[in-house]
Design a protein around this motif. Sequence first.
Motif, PDB file in Angstrom:
ATOM      1  N   UNK A 160       6.504  -3.804  -0.712  1.00 59.54           N
ATOM      2  CA  UNK A 160       5.698  -4.151   0.461  1.00 59.54           C
ATOM      3  C   UNK A 160       4.771  -5.325   0.195  1.00 59.54           C
ATOM      4  N   UNK A 161       4.680  -5.775  -1.064  1.00 57.72           N
ATOM      5  CA  UNK A 161       3.762  -6.839  -1.444  1.00 57.72           C
ATOM      6  C   UNK A 161       2.816  -6.344  -2.525  1.00 57.72           C
ATOM      7  N   UNK A 162       1.754  -7.091  -2.748  1.00 58.44           N
ATOM      8  CA  UNK A 162       0.770  -6.697  -3.761  1.00 58.44           C
ATOM      9  C   UNK A 162      -0.102  -5.575  -3.209  1.00 58.44           C
ATOM     10  N   UNK A 163       0.019  -4.402  -3.824  1.00 57.04           N
ATOM     11  CA  UNK A 163      -0.746  -3.220  -3.448  1.00 57.04           C
ATOM     12  C   UNK A 163      -1.907  -3.069  -4.411  1.00 57.04           C
ATOM     13  N   UNK A 164      -3.057  -2.667  -3.899  1.00 54.70           N
ATOM     14  CA  UNK A 164      -4.245  -2.513  -4.738  1.00 54.70           C
ATOM     15  C   UNK A 164      -4.716  -1.066  -4.702  1.00 54.70           C
TER      16      UNK A 164
END
Length: 265
Positions: free
Chosen positions: A184-188
Motif C-alpha cells: 500500500x506504500x510506506x506504512x508507519x
Amino acid sequence: MSDWEVFAVKYADRNARVRADSFIFDDNHDAPHPMDYFMWLLRNGEEIILVDTGYDGEEASARQRPIRLDPVTALAPFGIAPSDVSQVIVTHLHYDHAGGLHLFPNAALHMQSAEMAYATGPCMCHDTLRMPFTAGHVCEAVRRLYSGKVIFHDGDGQIADGVTVHCIGGHSRGLQCVRVRTQAGWLVLASDAAHFYENAFARKPFPIVVDLQDMLEGFGTLERLASKRDLIVPGHDPLVREYFPTVMAPHIFRLNAGPLEKIAL
C-alpha cells in the motif's frame, strides 16, 4: 525489493479510562475512552521482525492491568517460537512495550541511544517520569547490551531493506516509530508517537510526556514518513480493529494492504 507484511497483534485492553487519560486538552474530559494494547509483527518471506513485546502476566498482576493473551500465546498463530525471533525493534522501554523482552532471549534489540540513556539516567529520580518503566525490563535491556545484543540508532536508522526507524521523542526521550515498505506504500507504526488517531490528526498531545514540543512536532514527522495519512497506525487505538481486517485469529489484524476505508478523522 519485496514488500513486507505487517500485522497488529492485540494482547490487552483497558476500558476503565476517560478522555482526560488520552488528551491534555479536551472539553469532554470525563467521557469513556478505552485503549487497546498491541505488538506488531513484520514478515518478508522467512524474515521476521517483532516490534515491541507487550508485557506478561507477572507485570499484569503487579500493575493490576490484566492481559488477554501473554505475548508468546498472542504470536502462536504465526507458528513462531520465542527462540525463533532474532530481531526486536523496541520503540521505547515503557512496561507495555518492553515487558516481554525476556521472553525472546535470542533477539537482538534495536533501540535509540537516547532511550537507554533516559531510562537509566537522572530523569528516573522522579516518580512521575519513572512510573511507565519497570526496573526489571530496563535491566533486561542492559543485560542484552552486555551480551552484545543491542543495536543502537541515533535518529534515523535502517533495520532491513524496507524497514527503518526514526526517533520521535516526546512521550519518552528515545521513542522511535517504524516505517515499513508495503504493497500500500510506506506504512508507519507510530507506537506511542500517536496513541490514538486523534492525537496525531487533531494535534492533541497525550498526557504522559517528557517533551511536549517533540511530541507535537512528531505528529508532523509521522505524516511526512507515511505515503499517505491513512498509512499511519497509532499504537493503542481500538479503531485499528475496525479499519483493518482480521486474519488468522480474532486478535490479529493485517495492516500492509492499508485500511478497509478512509480514516474518518
